[in-house]
Design a protein around this motif. Structure first.
Motif, short mmCIF file in Angstrom:
data_model
loop_
_atom_site.label_atom_id
_atom_site.label_comp_id
_atom_site.label_asym_id
_atom_site.label_seq_id
_atom_site.Cartn_x
_atom_site.Cartn_y
_atom_site.Cartn_z
N GLU A 110 0.83 -1.21 0.00
CA GLU A 110 0.00 0.00 0.00
C GLU A 110 0.86 1.27 0.00
O GLU A 110 0.63 2.18 -0.80
N ILE A 111 1.86 1.31 0.90
CA ILE A 111 2.65 2.54 0.95
C ILE A 111 3.58 2.68 -0.25
O ILE A 111 4.06 3.76 -0.56
N ALA A 112 3.81 1.57 -0.97
CA ALA A 112 4.57 1.64 -2.22
C ALA A 112 3.66 2.02 -3.38
O ALA A 112 4.10 2.03 -4.54
N GLY A 113 2.40 2.29 -3.11
CA GLY A 113 1.46 2.70 -4.15
C GLY A 113 1.06 1.57 -5.08
O GLY A 113 0.60 1.81 -6.19
N ALA A 114 1.25 0.31 -4.65
CA ALA A 114 0.92 -0.84 -5.50
C ALA A 114 0.17 -1.88 -4.68
O ALA A 114 0.66 -3.00 -4.48
N PRO A 115 -1.02 -1.49 -4.16
CA PRO A 115 -1.73 -2.37 -3.22
C PRO A 115 -2.06 -3.75 -3.78
O PRO A 115 -2.26 -4.69 -3.02
N ASP A 116 -2.09 -3.89 -5.12
CA ASP A 116 -2.43 -5.20 -5.70
C ASP A 116 -1.20 -6.06 -5.96
O ASP A 116 -1.31 -7.16 -6.50
N GLN A 117 -0.01 -5.53 -5.63
CA GLN A 117 1.20 -6.28 -5.98
C GLN A 117 1.94 -6.79 -4.75
O GLN A 117 3.18 -6.80 -4.71
N VAL A 118 1.16 -7.23 -3.75
CA VAL A 118 1.76 -7.74 -2.51
C VAL A 118 2.77 -8.84 -2.81
O VAL A 118 3.89 -8.85 -2.28
N ILE A 119 2.36 -9.77 -3.67
CA ILE A 119 3.23 -10.92 -3.91
C ILE A 119 4.51 -10.49 -4.62
O ILE A 119 5.61 -10.86 -4.21
N ASP A 120 4.39 -9.65 -5.67
CA ASP A 120 5.58 -9.16 -6.37
C ASP A 120 6.55 -8.50 -5.41
O ASP A 120 7.76 -8.75 -5.44
N ILE A 121 6.02 -7.65 -4.55
CA ILE A 121 6.88 -6.89 -3.65
C ILE A 121 7.52 -7.81 -2.60
O ILE A 121 8.72 -7.71 -2.30
N THR A 122 6.71 -8.75 -2.07
CA THR A 122 7.25 -9.67 -1.07
C THR A 122 8.37 -10.52 -1.66
O THR A 122 9.42 -10.70 -1.04
N VAL A 123 8.14 -11.02 -2.87
CA VAL A 123 9.15 -11.85 -3.53
C VAL A 123 10.44 -11.05 -3.73
O VAL A 123 11.55 -11.55 -3.49
N ALA A 124 10.28 -9.80 -4.12
CA ALA A 124 11.47 -8.96 -4.37
C ALA A 124 12.23 -8.71 -3.07
O ALA A 124 13.47 -8.83 -3.02
N ILE A 125 11.49 -8.34 -2.01
CA ILE A 125 12.13 -8.09 -0.71
C ILE A 125 12.93 -9.32 -0.27
O ILE A 125 14.06 -9.23 0.22
N ASP A 126 12.33 -10.48 -0.51
CA ASP A 126 12.93 -11.74 -0.07
C ASP A 126 14.25 -12.03 -0.80
O ASP A 126 15.10 -12.76 -0.30
N LYS A 127 14.42 -11.43 -2.00
CA LYS A 127 15.60 -11.76 -2.81
C LYS A 127 16.81 -10.91 -2.50
O LYS A 127 17.89 -11.15 -3.05
N LEU A 128 16.63 -9.90 -1.65
CA LEU A 128 17.71 -8.93 -1.43
C LEU A 128 19.05 -9.58 -1.15
O LEU A 128 20.05 -9.27 -1.81
N ASP A 129 19.07 -10.52 -0.20
CA ASP A 129 20.33 -11.15 0.20
C ASP A 129 21.00 -11.86 -0.97
O ASP A 129 22.22 -11.86 -1.10
N LYS A 130 20.17 -12.48 -1.83
CA LYS A 130 20.74 -13.28 -2.92
C LYS A 130 21.22 -12.43 -4.08
O LYS A 130 22.25 -12.73 -4.66
N VAL A 131 20.46 -11.40 -4.47
CA VAL A 131 20.75 -10.71 -5.73
C VAL A 131 21.22 -9.26 -5.56
O VAL A 131 21.71 -8.65 -6.51
N GLY A 132 21.03 -8.71 -4.38
CA GLY A 132 21.48 -7.32 -4.18
C GLY A 132 20.41 -6.31 -4.54
O GLY A 132 19.47 -6.59 -5.28
#
Lengths: 467, 467
Positions: free
Chosen positions: B197-219
């Motif tokens: 919601e605060i990223a202005g993309a309330p329908d993209q929870v899954i996209d955002i969660t997946v991306a956050i989760d990848k930080l350690d692996k991909v930078g």
């Protein structure tokens, strides 16, 4: 659109009260099996149809539940080839094309399959039990289900009558523990074969057994008439008349039978099989006497279950105080595993009818009274602080194995008491600022009304009060 | 022709050793559920397809095992109507014509169906557990089966975080009893929604969660690139950068999140949902602190299982000393029963992965050593008299709950000793004419070699020796 939920005809949901009662039956049976060294196995619900087909007769094949192959099951089939007339098709043949797996129909065939498949891992004599559901596409009716549990115990790989004895002892013990008075009926297929042999009709065991069984209901004349209709000779009928006039105690009857089998009947035919059957019955009877039983056991020459597969002992158990038919039965079978390529392995087993045992216990009001309730104590909750205050006490009690619930919301006490009443929870604990200040928990016995405040850390005293 | 027996791919037989280990897991879990007042139900393996279809997505529908209608299932169908091209047919449509029932795919949908169907018999909050097999037409592979047990515990009809606490406590207790060190990961779907919601993309929870989760692996750079590809605005990416830079202890992170959700992020958007999620996490964390846990528990913002149905807490449990992925997981769902016509019932539940727990216990060598053997004493048998002599002793011991076997045949002693060894039976009793004359039984401890003759009626002494 909301669907109105339902389950398929002939299947059941088991709620928590029924589950507690069913578990009581299964746990009792299981505990007895274990004291005799029988060990549990489980086989998959899904078996290959090649394992199941042809094992239960044509009627059984029709009652198998078949599972559709996954994926594109219906392509690659020339439907015209299966057409009979109009829009009628050969369903039997088509189902074989689209289905390779079926649901377990009983526990016996999967057991035979198991023994053959795992023969190198098994120590014989192999003593196993199995408690799992089976499925039959039978017409559902009162007391007959399409999905029901079977509870089988078998020993395979020994011909000794000690195995028959153990099964009888397990039956005796199970029903004594369940407080059901039963009669254990014993017969031997070889004796029935002997009757047919000395009547000169060795292939008509079933006809002759059925006729013998009808004597009480229809009288001698009708029995003889039926025999004639079935093609038994007059000489054979004379022998059957001798069998029907067996008289006296079990021992006396056995002596008379022995003489008939030794050539003393009207036909003069000797039956080695009949004599072997008598020997087995006498040995079993002697072993039962040596071991001692609590329940009634007796020879029942009219007992004729499973004549298509039993080859020795036949068992049936009936509740003496509740008329519901057989609640347990079984027998010895030779060559059960032959069809899967392992011949000459003799076994003997019995099956407990869980649904009927459930009905007997219900009918006789013999289920223990405290099965319904498992939770001993409910912590009612007044607010956030009171909740946090009792959480460590609840935790400590649970670690002692006591079932404790904490009501999840600080709603009106009336609602929390109702919850305790509906779940038959016998103790409640209500704690407010006073108890927190004093470091106590307030406990109330909802049956007697007795109330006590105990130090919250004095776990022994709390446990004691909850007994 | 003998068939070579086998079972369908992806199914399993469980022998007695495996059953003993599986029962150990299930009994432990069950005993913990009971101390929290959860009660067992069972639902049928066969459910109407109308209950199952559409509940697991298109992929799930394909994985359902469908059961052929019994009787003349294939008649009355115009096959031409289902033809696609050549010998390809519309299998999906045809299977609906010939099949109305399917095998249970999980325990959640049958539970929802059960709650709605039995709503008038149930006391809410309804605390139930269920341990039954489920079936999925998945491609079988190592560790993935087509028939496997699920072990679910749920409470429905209460929104209180006390329910979440209880699930965490049960997980804690189960794995402590099984002696497996675990990490319990907790997240909240509402917090993840808040991020979107605060990223202005309330329908993209899954996209955002997946991306956050990848930080350690991909930078960070790759994460930002992926966000751009998914259509997140530069303003949204700036917010995600703020989320990824959350730092410090859990409490500190929570405080920073609260500030972001209150409008302090780059977008300035306020998320009421995110704040609600934080409130729930904080309450649960406070309750966990009050109750006390033995195992590790922590907030895990990258935990993103079941995003299609969980609405509040999300749980996942991993073994700390054995890398096998999740061994237990669950979360809160709202409106599970809505599809069956009973809206607004919130529930929360977890599922224990029995097969993986089995693998962890095997891998860590944590199964109790004595699970394999259940029989304590084998009476070896020398002949008919010796057999009859020990039968009453065996009976008396069994009635004390001690598992005793009597070897069924008077074969060579070597063979009887081998049997005891293969079944890990620790005591043997060999009795001949001397023992009969003396009225004793001879007992031998096969581990220590110690041997003793005790009066056959002195049950206490015999029991004592067998301990």
């Amino acid at each position: 659109m909301a669907q109105k939920p339902s389950i398929p005809k002939g299947t059941r949901d088991f709620g928590q009260a029924e589950m507690a009662r069913r578990n009581y039956i299964f746990d009792t049976i299981r505990s007895v099996f274990r004291t005799f060294g029988y060990q549990q196995i489980e086989t998959p619900a899904l078996e290959n149809l090649s394992t199941l087909l042809g094992k239960y007769g044509d009627e059984g094949d029709k009652l198998l539940f078949r599972v559709l192959n996954s994926g594109d099951a219906f392509s690659g089939i020339d439907y015209g080839q299966y057409r009979l007339e109009g829009d009628r098709y050969n369903s039997k043949a088509l189902s074989l094309k689209v289905s390779e797996k079926g649901l377990r129909y009983d526990l016996t065939v999967p057991f035979a399959r198991y023994v053959v498949q795992h023969q190198n891992e098994i120590s014989f004599p192999f003593k196993r039990f199995q408690i799992q559901p089976v499925w039959r596409a039978d017409r559902p009716q009162k007391g007959r289900y399409r999905e029901f549990y079977q509870c089988d115990v078998d020993v395979i790989g020994s011909r000794s009558q000690v195995n028959e004895l153990e099964l009888v002892q397990m039956v005796d013990r199970v029903f004594s523990l369940l407080d059901i008075r039963v009669g254990i009926h014993i017969n031997n297929r070889k004796v029935l074969t002997g009757f047919a042999e000395i009547a000169g009709a060795p292939d008509q065991v079933i006809d002759i057994t059925v006729a013998i069984d009808k004597l009480d209901k229809v009288g001698l004349e009708k029995v003889e008439e039926e025999m004639r209709d079935k093609g038994i000779s007059e000489g054979g009928i004379a022998v059957i008349r001798q069998i029907l006039s067996l008289d006296g105690s079990t021992a006396e009857k056995m002596a008379q039978m022995r003489s008939l089998f030794q050539g003393g009947s009207a036909s003069g035919i000797v039956s080695a099989t009949g004599l072997k059957g008598l020997d087995e019955l006498e040995e079993l009877s002697s072993l039962i006497k040596a071991a001692g039983l609590s329940q009634e056991v007796g020879l029942d020459l009219s007992l004729a279950r499973g004549l298509n597969y039993y080859t020795g002992a036949i068992f049936e158990v009936k509740a003496l105080d509740f008329p519901i038919g057989s609640i347990c039965g079984g027998g010895r079978y030779d060559n059960l595993t032959g069809i899967f390529g392992l011949p000459d392995l003799s076994g003997v087993g019995i099956s407990f009818g869980a649904d009927r045992i459930y009905d007997v216990l219900t009918g006789l009001d013999k289920f223990p009274a405290d099965l319904g309730s498992t939770t001993r104590l409910l912590f009612a909750v007044m607010g956030a602080d009171e909740l946090r205050y009792v959480l460590p006490v609840a935790r400590a009690l649970r670690e002692q194995g006591i079932a404790v619930e904490v009501y999840p919301e600080a709603v009106k006490l009336k609602k929390q008491f109702d919850y305790a009443a509906r779940k038959s929870i016998p103790f409640i604990s209500i704690n407010g600022t006073d108890e927190i200040a004093a470091g106590t928990v307030n406990l109330k016995d909802l049956t007697t009304g007795e109330q006590k405040a105990l130090p919250k850390d004095d776990l022994d005293a709390i446990v004691d009060f909850l007994q």
